[in-house]
Design a protein around this motif. Sequence first.
Motif, PDB file in Angstrom:
ATOM      1  N   ILE A   1      39.806 -24.172  11.398  1.00 34.20           N
ATOM      2  CA  ILE A   1      39.993 -22.938  10.638  1.00 34.20           C
ATOM      3  C   ILE A   1      38.630 -22.612  10.019  1.00 34.20           C
ATOM      4  CG2 ILE A   1      41.266 -21.904   8.698  1.00 34.20           C
ATOM      5  CD1 ILE A   1      43.423 -24.126   9.332  1.00 34.20           C
ATOM      6  N   PRO A   2      37.905 -21.654  10.626  1.00 34.39           N
ATOM      7  CA  PRO A   2      36.492 -21.486  10.277  1.00 34.39           C
ATOM      8  C   PRO A   2      36.205 -21.324   8.778  1.00 34.39           C
ATOM      9  CG  PRO A   2      37.008 -20.230  12.242  1.00 34.39           C
ATOM     10  CD  PRO A   2      38.304 -20.769  11.739  1.00 34.39           C
ATOM     11  N   ASP A   3      36.933 -20.440   8.089  1.00 28.74           N
ATOM     12  CA  ASP A   3      36.657 -20.235   6.653  1.00 28.74           C
ATOM     13  C   ASP A   3      36.819 -21.517   5.865  1.00 28.74           C
ATOM     14  OD1 ASP A   3      36.097 -17.657   6.947  1.00 28.74           O
ATOM     15  OD2 ASP A   3      37.962 -16.870   6.047  1.00 28.74           O
ATOM     16  N   ALA A   4      37.909 -22.210   6.147  1.00 31.01           N
ATOM     17  CA  ALA A   4      38.191 -23.449   5.415  1.00 31.01           C
ATOM     18  C   ALA A   4      37.168 -24.521   5.767  1.00 31.01           C
ATOM     19  CB  ALA A   4      39.604 -23.927   5.727  1.00 31.01           C
ATOM     20  N   MET A   5      36.729 -24.533   7.032  1.00 29.87           N
ATOM     21  CA  MET A   5      35.697 -25.507   7.418  1.00 29.87           C
ATOM     22  C   MET A   5      34.408 -25.229   6.649  1.00 29.87           C
ATOM     23  SD  MET A   5      36.419 -25.600  11.503  1.00 29.87           S
ATOM     24  CE  MET A   5      34.914 -26.422  12.028  1.00 29.87           C
ATOM     25  N   ASN A   6      34.080 -23.943   6.498  1.00 24.57           N
ATOM     26  CA  ASN A   6      32.861 -23.597   5.747  1.00 24.57           C
ATOM     27  C   ASN A   6      32.967 -24.036   4.303  1.00 24.57           C
ATOM     28  OD1 ASN A   6      31.632 -22.491   7.982  1.00 24.57           O
ATOM     29  ND2 ASN A   6      32.414 -20.423   7.579  1.00 24.57           N
ATOM     30  N   ARG A   7      34.135 -23.783   3.698  1.00 22.06           N
ATOM     31  CA  ARG A   7      34.321 -24.222   2.312  1.00 22.06           C
ATOM     32  C   ARG A   7      34.231 -25.744   2.203  1.00 22.06           C
ATOM     33  NH1 ARG A   7      39.372 -21.856  -0.693  1.00 22.06           N
ATOM     34  NH2 ARG A   7      38.682 -23.427  -2.158  1.00 22.06           N
ATOM     35  N   PHE A   8      34.836 -26.391   3.184  1.00 18.91           N
ATOM     36  CA  PHE A   8      34.839 -27.854   3.181  1.00 18.91           C
ATOM     37  C   PHE A   8      33.411 -28.403   3.279  1.00 18.91           C
ATOM     38  CE2 PHE A   8      34.850 -31.938   5.317  1.00 18.91           C
ATOM     39  CZ  PHE A   8      35.737 -32.646   4.537  1.00 18.91           C
ATOM     40  N   THR A   9      32.632 -27.870   4.206  1.00 20.86           N
ATOM     41  CA  THR A   9      31.292 -28.454   4.394  1.00 20.86           C
ATOM     42  C   THR A   9      30.363 -28.124   3.234  1.00 20.86           C
ATOM     43  OG1 THR A   9      30.837 -26.646   5.941  1.00 20.86           O
ATOM     44  CG2 THR A   9      31.188 -28.787   6.879  1.00 20.86           C
ATOM     45  N   SER A  10      30.587 -26.982   2.556  1.00 19.17           N
ATOM     46  CA  SER A  10      29.686 -26.755   1.412  1.00 19.17           C
ATOM     47  C   SER A  10      30.114 -27.591   0.206  1.00 19.17           C
ATOM     48  CB  SER A  10      29.531 -25.264   1.071  1.00 19.17           C
ATOM     49  OG  SER A  10      30.775 -24.701   0.854  1.00 19.17           O
ATOM     50  N   GLU A  11      31.416 -27.852   0.081  1.00 24.73           N
ATOM     51  CA  GLU A  11      31.888 -28.678  -1.043  1.00 24.73           C
ATOM     52  C   GLU A  11      31.601 -30.169  -0.801  1.00 24.73           C
ATOM     53  OE1 GLU A  11      33.920 -27.128  -3.519  1.00 24.73           O
ATOM     54  OE2 GLU A  11      34.534 -28.941  -4.619  1.00 24.73           O
ATOM     55  N   PHE A  12      31.800 -30.598   0.442  1.00 24.07           N
ATOM     56  CA  PHE A  12      31.658 -32.035   0.757  1.00 24.07           C
ATOM     57  C   PHE A  12      30.703 -32.250   1.935  1.00 24.07           C
ATOM     58  CE2 PHE A  12      36.106 -31.610  -0.822  1.00 24.07           C
ATOM     59  CZ  PHE A  12      35.975 -32.344  -1.993  1.00 24.07           C
ATOM     60  N   PRO A  13      29.410 -31.959   1.752  1.00 27.37           N
ATOM     61  CA  PRO A  13      28.491 -32.090   2.883  1.00 27.37           C
ATOM     62  C   PRO A  13      28.421 -33.520   3.433  1.00 27.37           C
ATOM     63  CG  PRO A  13      27.306 -31.700   0.813  1.00 27.37           C
ATOM     64  CD  PRO A  13      28.754 -31.518   0.523  1.00 27.37           C
ATOM     65  N   ASP A  14      28.809 -34.494   2.614  1.00 26.38           N
ATOM     66  CA  ASP A  14      28.694 -35.898   3.032  1.00 26.38           C
ATOM     67  C   ASP A  14      29.982 -36.462   3.633  1.00 26.38           C
ATOM     68  OD1 ASP A  14      29.900 -35.516   0.555  1.00 26.38           O
ATOM     69  OD2 ASP A  14      29.427 -37.551  -0.116  1.00 26.38           O
ATOM     70  N   VAL A  15      31.060 -35.699   3.587  1.00 27.36           N
ATOM     71  CA  VAL A  15      32.332 -36.210   4.107  1.00 27.36           C
ATOM     72  C   VAL A  15      32.437 -35.863   5.587  1.00 27.36           C
ATOM     73  CG1 VAL A  15      34.858 -36.019   3.938  1.00 27.36           C
ATOM     74  CG2 VAL A  15      33.472 -36.112   1.857  1.00 27.36           C
ATOM     75  N   GLN A  16      32.969 -36.827   6.360  1.00 20.20           N
ATOM     76  CA  GLN A  16      33.060 -36.641   7.812  1.00 20.20           C
ATOM     77  C   GLN A  16      34.105 -35.581   8.174  1.00 20.20           C
ATOM     78  OE1 GLN A  16      31.384 -38.541  10.514  1.00 20.20           O
ATOM     79  NE2 GLN A  16      32.259 -36.724  11.484  1.00 20.20           N
ATOM     80  N   LEU A  17      33.678 -34.605   8.939  1.00 24.15           N
ATOM     81  CA  LEU A  17      34.603 -33.579   9.423  1.00 24.15           C
ATOM     82  C   LEU A  17      34.901 -33.860  10.894  1.00 24.15           C
ATOM     83  CD1 LEU A  17      36.020 -30.793   8.812  1.00 24.15           C
ATOM     84  CD2 LEU A  17      33.978 -29.712   9.735  1.00 24.15           C
ATOM     85  N   ALA A  18      36.157 -33.732  11.269  1.00 22.80           N
ATOM     86  CA  ALA A  18      36.535 -33.894  12.676  1.00 22.80           C
ATOM     87  C   ALA A  18      37.234 -32.621  13.129  1.00 22.80           C
ATOM     88  CB  ALA A  18      37.459 -35.099  12.847  1.00 22.80           C
ATOM     89  N   LEU A  19      36.862 -32.148  14.298  1.00 23.31           N
ATOM     90  CA  LEU A  19      37.486 -30.943  14.834  1.00 23.31           C
ATOM     91  C   LEU A  19      38.295 -31.298  16.081  1.00 23.31           C
ATOM     92  CD1 LEU A  19      37.830 -27.830  15.176  1.00 23.31           C
ATOM     93  CD2 LEU A  19      35.734 -27.882  16.555  1.00 23.31           C
ATOM     94  N   SER A  20      39.577 -30.951  16.048  1.00 22.99           N
ATOM     95  CA  SER A  20      40.415 -31.146  17.230  1.00 22.99           C
ATOM     96  C   SER A  20      40.152 -29.981  18.171  1.00 22.99           C
ATOM     97  CB  SER A  20      41.893 -31.186  16.821  1.00 22.99           C
ATOM     98  OG  SER A  20      42.111 -32.297  15.984  1.00 22.99           O
ATOM     99  N   LEU A  21      39.243 -30.186  19.098  1.00 19.61           N
ATOM    100  CA  LEU A  21      38.836 -29.088  19.978  1.00 19.61           C
ATOM    101  C   LEU A  21      39.787 -29.006  21.186  1.00 19.61           C
ATOM    102  CD1 LEU A  21      36.741 -26.850  20.479  1.00 19.61           C
ATOM    103  CD2 LEU A  21      35.357 -28.530  21.712  1.00 19.61           C
ATOM    104  N   HIS A  22      39.860 -30.085  21.926  1.00 18.71           N
ATOM    105  CA  HIS A  22      40.801 -30.252  23.049  1.00 18.71           C
ATOM    106  C   HIS A  22      40.584 -29.317  24.232  1.00 18.71           C
ATOM    107  CE1 HIS A  22      42.544 -33.027  20.345  1.00 18.71           C
ATOM    108  NE2 HIS A  22      43.362 -32.212  19.722  1.00 18.71           N
ATOM    109  N   SER A  23      39.902 -28.208  24.024  1.00 17.64           N
ATOM    110  CA  SER A  23      39.487 -27.386  25.161  1.00 17.64           C
ATOM    111  C   SER A  23      38.424 -26.407  24.676  1.00 17.64           C
ATOM    112  CB  SER A  23      40.669 -26.607  25.749  1.00 17.64           C
ATOM    113  OG  SER A  23      40.171 -25.745  26.772  1.00 17.64           O
ATOM    114  N   ALA A  24      37.425 -26.176  25.517  1.00 20.92           N
ATOM    115  CA  ALA A  24      36.395 -25.192  25.175  1.00 20.92           C
ATOM    116  C   ALA A  24      36.623 -23.914  25.975  1.00 20.92           C
ATOM    117  CB  ALA A  24      35.008 -25.772  25.443  1.00 20.92           C
ATOM    118  N   ARG A  25      37.841 -23.781  26.507  1.00 19.59           N
ATOM    119  CA  ARG A  25      38.198 -22.552  27.216  1.00 19.59           C
ATOM    120  C   ARG A  25      39.300 -21.868  26.422  1.00 19.59           C
ATOM    121  NH1 ARG A  25      40.139 -23.823  32.565  1.00 19.59           N
ATOM    122  NH2 ARG A  25      39.243 -21.882  33.316  1.00 19.59           N
TER     123      ARG A  25
END
Length: 345
Positions: A196-220
Motif C-alpha cells: 500500500i504505497p502511501d502507508a509504505m511511505n509513512r512507514f519508511t519515514s517513521e521507521f527507516p531502520d525497521v525491515q520492510l517486506a513486500l509481498s510482490l508475488h508477480s511483477a505483471r
Amino acid sequence: MVTIYDTEALEAIRRRTAVQPHRMKLFRNALFKNARDWDAALETLPENARADFARSVDFECLDLAERHDSEIDGASKLIFQTRDANLIESVVLRPKTGRTSVCVSSQVGCACYCSFCATGMMGFSRNLTTAEILDQVTQSNRVVRPEGRAIRNVVFMGMGEPLLNLDNVFAAVDALKAAPLFNLTGSRITVSTVGIPDAMNRFTSEFPDVQLALSLHSARQAARERLMPQARKYPLDELREALVAATARGKVMIEYLMLAGVNDREEDYLALENYLKGLSVHVNIIPFNEFAGGDLRGTPLPERKRFAARLKAAGFDVTLRYSLGSDIAAACGQLVQRKQKESVA
Ligand code: SAH
C-alpha cells in the motif's frame, strides 16, 4: 486500567506508590527480559506497592487457548483468545540456525482476500489493539523461556495486513524498539505488506531502520491482480515508486510465492528481474503452502531453485525459503482457525 506497555502511565503509578526507579527496573526486567509471570513480576516491587499495581495494571489481554508443537521442525502455533472471544494465531519459529522468532497477527482475519492465503477465507473482523499485538510477543517469550530461549525477532506475517492497522502497528513497533520494553533493534523487526504505497511511505519515514517486506508475488499487473485483489487499487508502477523511496533507506525484502503456471514462467521471470532492477532488495522465494479449498499448486523445488539461481546470477540477493510448521497448519497462509470453523459448523 493501563497496560504493561504504557510506560508513561506506569511511571505515574510508580511515583504515586513511591517505588524507587531501580525497583521499577527490576519489575520491567521481570516482565520483558526474563519473561516472568505477573505474580513473579509483582514480587519484585515493595510489598506496599503491589496491591496498587495489581489494581491499576492490566497484565494481559490475551488468553493462550491452545499450543501446537510441530513434530518436524521447531515451530509452535499459539492460538490466543481475545476478550471479545475472537481467536488469533502466532507462530514461534526456532530455526536451526538463526534467532528464535515470533510471527504475529495484526488483525482478526484480513480484508485483502489474496487467493493463495487461507486467512483471506475468514473475512475481516477487526484490527488488533497495540496491547493485543504486543501480548503475542510477551506470551511467546514465556513459552520459550523454559527452553533457555528468548524471542529475538518479531515478524508481522501472521493474520492480517499490518499497514491497514497503521496506528496500532506503529505503536507496537515503537514499543518493540523501546529500551525499557522489548529493546529490539529495527533490523530484528519485519513488517510485511501486500503493498500500500502511501502507508509504505509513512512507514519508511517513521521507521527507516525497521525491515520492510513486500509481498510482490508477480511483477505483471494482470497476474498480480488475479492473486491479490488489492493490486487493482495499488498498481505496480505506483508500488515501485514507494519501493524506490523505501530502498533508499535500506534493503527491502521481496516475497515471491511461487505458483505453477501463474508466476513461474519465462515472462514472469523477465518481468520480475526488470521490475527489481536497480533496487536494493533481498528476494525471498517462498514455497506455496496448500490449504483445503484452494486449487493453486506450488512450483516444484527444482524450478524454484532455477528461478532463484537466475536472480542470483542477475546480481540480486536471494534466499530460497523452506516452510516451517506445515504439519501444524502454522505456515504462511494457513493461519485460519479450525476451531472457529468447528464452532460455526
Ligand atoms: N498481509 C501481509 C502479511 C501476512 S502474510 C502480507 O501480505 O505481506 C505473510 C506472507 O505469507 C506474505 O508474503 C503472504 O503472501 C505469504 N502467504 C500467504 N499465503 C501463503 C501460502 N498459502 N503459502 C505461502 N505463503 C503464503
